[in-house]
Design a protein around this motif. Structure first.
Motif, PDB file in Angstrom:
ATOM      1  N   GLY A  27     -61.043 -27.735  23.942  1.00 33.29           N
ATOM      2  CA  GLY A  27     -61.173 -28.846  23.028  1.00 33.29           C
ATOM      3  C   GLY A  27     -60.054 -29.051  21.861  1.00 33.29           C
ATOM      4  N   GLU A  28     -60.427 -29.292  20.716  1.00 35.15           N
ATOM      5  CA  GLU A  28     -59.463 -29.573  19.804  1.00 35.15           C
ATOM      6  C   GLU A  28     -58.823 -27.842  19.467  1.00 35.15           C
ATOM      7  N   LYS A  29     -57.435 -28.095  19.305  1.00 35.79           N
ATOM      8  CA  LYS A  29     -57.024 -27.062  19.033  1.00 35.79           C
ATOM      9  C   LYS A  29     -57.187 -26.099  17.446  1.00 35.79           C
ATOM     10  N   LYS A  30     -57.707 -25.145  17.490  1.00 39.41           N
ATOM     11  CA  LYS A  30     -58.217 -24.501  16.140  1.00 39.41           C
ATOM     12  C   LYS A  30     -57.603 -23.038  16.124  1.00 39.41           C
ATOM     13  N   ILE A  31     -57.375 -22.390  15.196  1.00 31.70           N
ATOM     14  CA  ILE A  31     -57.111 -20.937  15.018  1.00 31.70           C
ATOM     15  C   ILE A  31     -58.631 -20.156  14.895  1.00 31.70           C
ATOM     16  N   ASN A  32     -58.707 -19.478  15.545  1.00 32.45           N
ATOM     17  CA  ASN A  32     -59.456 -18.367  15.462  1.00 32.45           C
ATOM     18  C   ASN A  32     -59.408 -17.465  14.368  1.00 32.45           C
ATOM     19  N   MET A  33     -60.414 -17.609  13.399  1.00 35.56           N
ATOM     20  CA  MET A  33     -59.867 -16.790  12.388  1.00 35.56           C
ATOM     21  C   MET A  33     -60.172 -15.110  12.494  1.00 35.56           C
ATOM     22  N   ALA A  34     -61.243 -15.166  13.304  1.00 39.07           N
ATOM     23  CA  ALA A  34     -61.666 -13.440  13.553  1.00 39.07           C
ATOM     24  C   ALA A  34     -60.719 -12.957  14.242  1.00 39.07           C
ATOM     25  N   TYR A  35     -60.237 -13.890  15.383  1.00 35.32           N
ATOM     26  CA  TYR A  35     -59.425 -13.127  16.330  1.00 35.32           C
ATOM     27  C   TYR A  35     -57.891 -13.050  15.546  1.00 35.32           C
ATOM     28  N   LEU A  36     -57.690 -13.626  14.887  1.00 35.35           N
ATOM     29  CA  LEU A  36     -56.195 -13.672  13.974  1.00 35.35           C
ATOM     30  C   LEU A  36     -56.554 -12.447  13.198  1.00 35.35           C
TER      31      LEU A  36
END
Length: 434
Positions: A27-36
């Protein structure tokens, strides 16, 4: 980072590379903050053993398999200076008389109290102190709300953020069942109980706000029913905060820690209650697991599904109606809520609330309900024996040494921050008899 995953950690495993991507691939490109956060940090920790385990086996499993040394556990703690010495000076004095004042800096010394579990005079002093603290809370309730409480009743307390996973609704449904039982058998022998709720809801969390509203409506009906007399009262403590908790924690007989297994990270209210000699009714969730190890699971009221049971329930297809078919008292409670028994001026206000719970019981209130009610009956039975009850209270206090923030912060300092501690001289424990 992705080159490291692809080239060194898991060569050829493109599916894993996609799963571990900091930029979400669907889907839409988003930053996964938990993974970051995991990728950017040198250490990742949970705040209770069960929580840390779930991070490594579920939420961050791929990351744990890549860098297992990055993950640790740091079980939460509370400061005994505030949550016992300051808020419960009479109990603090009793403890110091028995084992000295060293426990204020080294809470693990509370284990010395175990040798006094058979000392009936000491148990009487602990019981007396609890009654004094209950009178203080009862006076606060009368001053704030004009409600007179029976201080000989079991003070059953659930104070925490209002959220579906913490299952205040399950507690309230039990209150309704107690109410119905007394009404149907007014001459019956019931253990008197005062049930306290407290906590705040997030501004946009409609279900949580409805929960508070329903609690207040049930309280109005119960507290104004002359048939209840001193046998059942319900209190919603508004504006729950730390300064109010300092009055609540010492007065509690029973601490409600009833979140669905696998949903509570740790909790610290459970530790404050334990340190002040309340018994816990709860699931094996969050820090409850470690509390049961420290004080003995036989000295808590543990009920409900474990994490593996919850997972199996959902895999097999959770149908609330199959459980409801065997729970006529719960069916009646739901019907009363839906038809306005507790809110005659707006009889349909909570229809959606009940229908939503039955159709989408995300936190398994209905599945765990029979076990919860059965455990509450054990609570009532034990409360009638003040010696056995107080013995378990003492064993809870004696087992609470692990849950000091001194231990938690020391572990952070030594194992994550890599800094050295500094010795601080503390003032002596105040003498409450002066």
């Amino acid at each position: 980072y992705q080159r490291r995953v692809r080239g060194h950690a898991f060569p050829g495993d493109e599916d894993r590379v996609r799963r571990m991507s900091v930029v979400e691939e669907s889907g839409e490109k988003k930053i996964n903050m938990a993974y970051l956060s995991v990728v950017s940090s040198h250490t990742v920790n949970g705040v209770a053993a069960i929580h840390s385990g779930l991070l490594t086996t579920s939420l961050f499993r791929d990351f744990y398999q890549m860098t297992p040394d990055k993950f640790q556990n740091k079980t939460n703690g509370i400061t005994p200076r505030r949550w016992l010495v300051l808020c419960n000076p009479s109990l603090s004095h009793l403890i110091t008389e028995k084992i000295g004042a060293g426990w204020v800096k080294e809470l693990s010394q509370l284990t010395k109290l175990r040798e006094f579990v058979g000392d009936k005079s000491f148990l009487q002093e602990i019981f007396k102190t609890k009654q004094e603290n209950k009178r203080k809370l009862a006076q606060y309730v009368f001053n704030q709300y004009g409600i007179e409480l029976n201080t000989g009743s079991l003070f059953d307390i659930q104070v925490k953020r209002i959220h579906e996973y913490k299952r205040q609704t399950m507690n309230l449904l039990h209150v309704i069942i107690l109410y119905n039982r007394i009404r149907s058998n007014p001459n019956g022998d019931f253990v008197p109980r005062t049930v306290f709720f407290g906590g705040k809801a997030a501004p946009g969390y409609h279900t949580a706000k409805q929960t508070i509203s329903l609690i207040c409506h049930v309280a109005d009906v119960v507290n104004n029913d002359p048939m209840m007399k001193d046998r059942l009262k319900v209190v919603f403590l508004s504006n729950y905060r730390c300064s109010l908790a300092e009055v609540i924690m010492p007065a509690a007989d029973l601490s409600e820690q009833i979140s669905l297994a696998g949903t509570e990270a740790s909790g610290t209210g459970n530790m404050k209650f334990m340190l002040n000699g309340a018994l816990t009714i709860g699931t094996l969730d969050g820090a409850n697991v470690e509390m049961s190890e420290e004080c003995g699971i036989e000295n808590m009221f543990i009920f409900g599904m474990r994490v593996a049971d919850v997972e199996k329930l959902w895999r097999d297809g959770y149908d609330t109606r199959k459980f409801l078919a065997d729970l006529p008292e719960l069916q009646l409670a739901f019907n009363q809520i839906k038809t306005g028994f507790f809110n005659s001026s707006e009889p349909h206000k909570f229809e959606g609330f009940v229908d939503g719970l039955i159709s989408n019981d995300r936190f398994c209130v209905i599945a765990d309900f029979a076990a919860y009610v059965a455990e509450q009956e054990k609570v009532s039975e034990l409360y009638m024996d003040w010696v056995q009850w107080t013995e378990k209270c003492l064993l809870n206090i004696a087992g609470s040494g692990k849950f000091t923030s001194d231990r938690t912060i020391t572990q952070y300092a030594e194992e994550i921050w890599k800094v050295k501690s500094v010795e601080v001289d503390l003032a002596p424990v105040p003498d409450t008899k002066e």
